[in-house]
Design a protein around this motif. Structure first.
Motif, PDB file in Angstrom:
ATOM      1  N   VAL A 158     -32.591 -13.259  14.143  1.00  0.00           N
ATOM      2  CA  VAL A 158     -31.832 -14.465  13.814  1.00  0.00           C
ATOM      3  C   VAL A 158     -30.763 -14.211  12.762  1.00  0.00           C
ATOM      4  O   VAL A 158     -29.737 -14.896  12.737  1.00  0.00           O
ATOM      5  N   ASN A 159     -30.971 -13.221  11.908  1.00  0.00           N
ATOM      6  CA  ASN A 159     -29.999 -12.912  10.860  1.00  0.00           C
ATOM      7  C   ASN A 159     -28.795 -12.132  11.381  1.00  0.00           C
ATOM      8  O   ASN A 159     -27.840 -11.891  10.635  1.00  0.00           O
ATOM      9  N   HIS A 160     -28.836 -11.743  12.654  1.00  0.00           N
ATOM     10  CA  HIS A 160     -27.768 -10.908  13.200  1.00  0.00           C
ATOM     11  C   HIS A 160     -27.124 -11.500  14.448  1.00  0.00           C
ATOM     12  O   HIS A 160     -26.260 -10.866  15.052  1.00  0.00           O
ATOM     13  N   VAL A 161     -27.540 -12.694  14.830  1.00  0.00           N
ATOM     14  CA  VAL A 161     -26.966 -13.361  15.995  1.00  0.00           C
ATOM     15  C   VAL A 161     -25.990 -14.427  15.508  1.00  0.00           C
ATOM     16  O   VAL A 161     -26.354 -15.316  14.744  1.00  0.00           O
ATOM     17  N   LEU A 186     -23.086 -21.883  21.658  1.00  0.00           N
ATOM     18  CA  LEU A 186     -23.536 -22.162  20.295  1.00  0.00           C
ATOM     19  C   LEU A 186     -22.977 -21.076  19.393  1.00  0.00           C
ATOM     20  O   LEU A 186     -23.175 -19.891  19.638  1.00  0.00           O
ATOM     21  N   GLY A 187     -22.283 -21.463  18.342  1.00  0.00           N
ATOM     22  CA  GLY A 187     -21.718 -20.480  17.428  1.00  0.00           C
ATOM     23  C   GLY A 187     -20.632 -19.659  18.083  1.00  0.00           C
ATOM     24  O   GLY A 187     -20.021 -20.044  19.072  1.00  0.00           O
ATOM     25  N   GLY A 188     -20.362 -18.476  17.510  1.00  0.00           N
ATOM     26  CA  GLY A 188     -19.325 -17.594  18.028  1.00  0.00           C
ATOM     27  C   GLY A 188     -19.154 -16.407  17.107  1.00  0.00           C
ATOM     28  O   GLY A 188     -20.092 -16.006  16.415  1.00  0.00           O
ATOM     29  N   LYS A 189     -17.950 -15.855  17.044  1.00  0.00           N
ATOM     30  CA  LYS A 189     -17.725 -14.688  16.195  1.00  0.00           C
ATOM     31  C   LYS A 189     -17.564 -15.046  14.725  1.00  0.00           C
ATOM     32  O   LYS A 189     -17.691 -14.185  13.854  1.00  0.00           O
ATOM     33  N   ALA A 190     -17.270 -16.294  14.437  1.00  0.00           N
ATOM     34  CA  ALA A 190     -17.113 -16.709  13.039  1.00  0.00           C
ATOM     35  C   ALA A 190     -18.445 -16.642  12.312  1.00  0.00           C
ATOM     36  O   ALA A 190     -19.511 -16.689  12.931  1.00  0.00           O
ATOM     37  N   ALA A 191     -18.364 -16.545  10.985  1.00  0.00           N
ATOM     38  CA  ALA A 191     -19.579 -16.351  10.190  1.00  0.00           C
ATOM     39  C   ALA A 191     -20.498 -17.562  10.200  1.00  0.00           C
ATOM     40  O   ALA A 191     -21.705 -17.430  10.049  1.00  0.00           O
ATOM     41  N   ASP A 192     -19.948 -18.759  10.358  1.00  0.00           N
ATOM     42  CA  ASP A 192     -20.783 -19.952  10.313  1.00  0.00           C
ATOM     43  C   ASP A 192     -20.091 -21.054  11.108  1.00  0.00           C
ATOM     44  O   ASP A 192     -18.889 -21.019  11.345  1.00  0.00           O
ATOM     45  N   ALA A 193     -20.895 -22.018  11.521  1.00  0.00           N
ATOM     46  CA  ALA A 193     -20.336 -23.157  12.251  1.00  0.00           C
ATOM     47  C   ALA A 193     -20.878 -24.436  11.629  1.00  0.00           C
ATOM     48  O   ALA A 193     -22.020 -24.478  11.173  1.00  0.00           O
ATOM     49  N   PRO A 194     -20.078 -25.510  11.587  1.00  0.00           N
ATOM     50  CA  PRO A 194     -20.562 -26.764  10.983  1.00  0.00           C
ATOM     51  C   PRO A 194     -21.594 -27.436  11.876  1.00  0.00           C
ATOM     52  O   PRO A 194     -21.746 -27.122  13.056  1.00  0.00           O
ATOM     53  N   GLY A 195     -22.302 -28.388  11.290  1.00  0.00           N
ATOM     54  CA  GLY A 195     -23.272 -29.154  12.069  1.00  0.00           C
ATOM     55  C   GLY A 195     -24.669 -28.562  12.019  1.00  0.00           C
ATOM     56  O   GLY A 195     -24.960 -27.644  11.257  1.00  0.00           O
ATOM     57  N   TYR A 196     -25.540 -29.112  12.847  1.00  0.00           N
ATOM     58  CA  TYR A 196     -26.936 -28.679  12.877  1.00  0.00           C
ATOM     59  C   TYR A 196     -27.042 -27.237  13.383  1.00  0.00           C
ATOM     60  O   TYR A 196     -26.261 -26.797  14.235  1.00  0.00           O
ATOM     61  N   ASP A 197     -28.022 -26.526  12.862  1.00  0.00           N
ATOM     62  CA  ASP A 197     -28.171 -25.108  13.202  1.00  0.00           C
ATOM     63  C   ASP A 197     -28.917 -24.955  14.523  1.00  0.00           C
ATOM     64  O   ASP A 197     -30.074 -24.536  14.568  1.00  0.00           O
ATOM     65  N   GLY A 249     -29.833 -21.265  15.211  1.00  0.00           N
ATOM     66  CA  GLY A 249     -31.070 -20.827  14.575  1.00  0.00           C
ATOM     67  C   GLY A 249     -32.299 -21.370  15.265  1.00  0.00           C
ATOM     68  O   GLY A 249     -33.333 -20.701  15.340  1.00  0.00           O
ATOM     69  N   ALA A 250     -32.198 -22.590  15.793  1.00  0.00           N
ATOM     70  CA  ALA A 250     -33.334 -23.181  16.500  1.00  0.00           C
ATOM     71  C   ALA A 250     -33.586 -22.479  17.831  1.00  0.00           C
ATOM     72  O   ALA A 250     -34.738 -22.324  18.254  1.00  0.00           O
ATOM     73  N   PHE A 251     -32.513 -22.036  18.484  1.00  0.00           N
ATOM     74  CA  PHE A 251     -32.671 -21.396  19.789  1.00  0.00           C
ATOM     75  C   PHE A 251     -33.313 -20.019  19.651  1.00  0.00           C
ATOM     76  O   PHE A 251     -34.161 -19.634  20.456  1.00  0.00           O
ATOM     77  N   VAL A 252     -32.912 -19.268  18.623  1.00  0.00           N
ATOM     78  CA  VAL A 252     -33.493 -17.938  18.419  1.00  0.00           C
ATOM     79  C   VAL A 252     -34.960 -18.098  18.006  1.00  0.00           C
ATOM     80  O   VAL A 252     -35.266 -18.753  17.009  1.00  0.00           O
ATOM     81  N   GLY A 253     -35.845 -17.536  18.788  1.00  0.00           N
ATOM     82  CA  GLY A 253     -37.275 -17.687  18.538  1.00  0.00           C
ATOM     83  C   GLY A 253     -37.910 -18.837  19.284  1.00  0.00           C
ATOM     84  O   GLY A 253     -39.092 -19.124  19.092  1.00  0.00           O
ATOM     85  N   SER A 254     -37.161 -19.507  20.156  1.00  0.00           N
ATOM     86  CA  SER A 254     -37.708 -20.657  20.881  1.00  0.00           C
ATOM     87  C   SER A 254     -38.491 -20.254  22.132  1.00  0.00           C
ATOM     88  O   SER A 254     -38.990 -21.111  22.865  1.00  0.00           O
ATOM     89  N   GLU A 255     -38.562 -18.971  22.405  1.00  0.00           N
ATOM     90  CA  GLU A 255     -39.437 -18.415  23.442  1.00  0.00           C
ATOM     91  C   GLU A 255     -39.153 -18.967  24.843  1.00  0.00           C
ATOM     92  O   GLU A 255     -40.058 -19.214  25.639  1.00  0.00           O
ATOM     93  N   GLY A 256     -37.895 -19.183  25.135  1.00  0.00           N
ATOM     94  CA  GLY A 256     -37.512 -19.621  26.471  1.00  0.00           C
ATOM     95  C   GLY A 256     -37.759 -21.077  26.766  1.00  0.00           C
ATOM     96  O   GLY A 256     -37.554 -21.529  27.896  1.00  0.00           O
ATOM     97  N   THR A 257     -38.151 -21.862  25.758  1.00  0.00           N
ATOM     98  CA  THR A 257     -38.458 -23.274  25.987  1.00  0.00           C
ATOM     99  C   THR A 257     -37.240 -24.178  25.883  1.00  0.00           C
ATOM    100  O   THR A 257     -37.319 -25.356  26.229  1.00  0.00           O
TER     101      THR A 257
END
Length: 487
Positions: free
Chosen positions: A163-166, A181-192, A195-203
């Motif tokens: 998650v720290n590298h996506v 979701l997100g892109g090449k920029a370092a951060d995006a505004p709004g809800y993360d 971060g919620a998708f990474v680790g969501s185990e395909g759900t």
């Protein structure tokens, strides 16, 4: 094959081609489990898309028909997170293995989900960069699977988890929409949501394009192996190193039983008579590495190390890491069967938890080999048993479950990097309150109100709540429900 699924076959062939759809039962059984082989279920049908459009079309077809789907990467997971649904579609991303871009100027790479983790580093290396997350299976595990489980690795102490590298994802939602979701920029505004998708185990859907951060290759890397008479002495060295302000890239520990297994498997030539070995690796600017390396070496000796070996080049480092990297498979040399477990405790709790594990082992007669990321308290106990011995499987399963209970009791977690999947869903209520779990379920339902994306994973259900992790005996609840087959 159920009629709703049979009706989808012609359309699936139109989308993915004849060679991208597997209906033959024998070939489908190839995909019946991930790396945790004691949970198995033959998928209803297997598809192997090669593009985002194909994935989206398959998912839309499933959504319209109310058919469940399960995403699968390389199948190296250890929590039954990719356990197929017997009446559903298994969407395998292993053919989506193109590295789409190495953007050196922005220190980014864009890859498809089937790309092997280590291939990202190999593609970036000629430019002086690398991809930091390094699960032990990085030669074969896929980036898409790493996204699903938020995989870690030996170097996550300094560099963090996946998650720290996506930085960006293209995903297919459970309704078949393609969303970024997100892109090449370092951060995006709004809800993360990233971060919620990474680790969501395909759900929450399937990642089909992934933008990751590349790091500049360190100027210098040095590795030491320190041998101790006891695990306590090795643990004391870890505490001393961290307390002294030294931040290694990796701090790994193995006990005597895991060393024995590694010697039998790969002849790693660790110091004989060691009750524990500690592997410490430092990287960064040469002057900093040299200074911290000398301090770490001294602290290991002061903590009781009876032998310290050092490595400065890649070949020497590979020799030191050889035993650790082979540890999981190596225990097959000393035990007919074993359970790989994954839990986390605060680093300061390691000595007590390891002693309690030893007590559990002695009381049950079940051997436990300990291999773990000592720097961040991520345990990987290997519970060894003979499955031909009456009652041994049940005792091993009980020890495995009690180890996770110990992690929770000491303020830790039931998983550090392997995920929850089917295997640990029953223990989620031990970590989270009913309100917590309900909130998670509401979030999941916002993405997938129909409940077709990797069902029966991550969150507990009434069928799973009475289960314990371990080798299954008797009829699995999923089998009783008609949602899986057991062999």
């Amino acid at each position: 094959m159920p009629q709703p699924l049979t009706a989808l076959i012609p359309r699936l062939r139109e989308i993915c081609g004849d060679d991208g759809v597997i209906t033959d039962r024998t070939r489908r059984r190839t995909y019946e489990s991930d790396g945790l082989t004691y949970h198995a279920s033959t998928p209803g049908v297997v598809v192997l898309p090669t593009t985002t459009d194909q994935v989206a079309a398959v998912v839309r077809l499933c959504a319209d028909a109310g058919v469940p789907f399960v995403p699968r990467g390389a199948g190296t997971g250890l929590s039954a997170g990719a356990l197929p649904h017997s009446e559903g579609v298994l969407i395998v991303t292993s053919r989506m293995r193109r590295i789409l871009e190495i953007d050196v100027a922005n220190e980014r790479a864009v890859v498809q989900p089937g790309v092997a983790n280590l291939e990202v580093t190999r593609a970036a290396a000629p430019h002086g960069y690398y991809y930091a997350p390094d699960p032990s299976s990085q030669q074969v595990c896929s980036v898409g699977g790493n996204i699903a489980e938020n995989s870690g690795g030996a170097h996550c102490l300094k560099y963090g988890f996946t998650v720290n590298h996506v930085l960006g994802l293209e995903i297919v939602t459970p309704q078949g929409e393609v969303v970024r979701l997100g892109g090449k920029a370092a951060d995006a505004p709004g809800y993360d949501l990233l971060g919620a998708f990474v680790g969501s185990e395909g759900t929450l859907g399937i990642a089909t394009e992934i933008t990751v951060r590349l790091l500049r290759a360190p100027q210098k890397v040095r590795t030491l192996l320190a041998a101790f008479e006891t695990m306590d002495a090795g643990g004391a060295a870890v505490s001393a190193i961290i307390s002294a302000g030294v931040l290694p890239a990796a701090v790994e520990m193995m006990d005597a039983l895991s060393i024995e297994a590694a010697e039998a498997a790969v002849a790693c030539d660790y110091p004989p008579g060691a009750g524990a070995v500690l592997i410490v690796e430092l990287d960064g600017p040469a002057a900093d590495v040299d200074a911290q390396f000398e301090r770490a070496t001294r602290l290991c000796r002061e903590s009781g190390a009876f032998e310290v070996r050092t490595a400065d080049d890649a070949a020497e480092r590979a020799r030191i890491w050889k035993g650790r990297k082979s540890a999981f498979a190596a225990v097959g040399r000393i035990s007919p069967a074993y359970i790989v477990q994954d839990g986390v405790v605060p680093r300061t709790a390691l000595p007590d938890v390891l002693r309690r594990i030893a007590e559990l082992s002695a009381a049950s007669g079940i051997r436990v080999a300990n291999v773990f990321h000592a720097g961040d308290g991520n345990l990987h106990p290997l519970v060894l048993f003979d499955d031909a011995e009456p009652g041994a499987s049940e005792r091993a399963a009980e020890v495995s479950g009690r180890i996770l209970d110990l992690c929770i009791e000491h303020g830790g977690s039931i998983t550090g990097e392997h995920g929850v999947g089917v295997d640990k869903a029953c223990q989620m209520p031990e970590m989270f309150s009913p309100a917590d779990l309900e909130t998670m379920d509401l979030f999941r339902s916002a993405f997938d109100p129909a409940g077709i994306a990797n069902p029966e994973k991550l969150l507990p259900t009434p069928r799973l709540c009475g289960e314990r992790p371990g080798v299954r005996k008797g009829v699995h609840p999923l089998v009783a429900e008609g949602a899986a087959e057991q062999f």
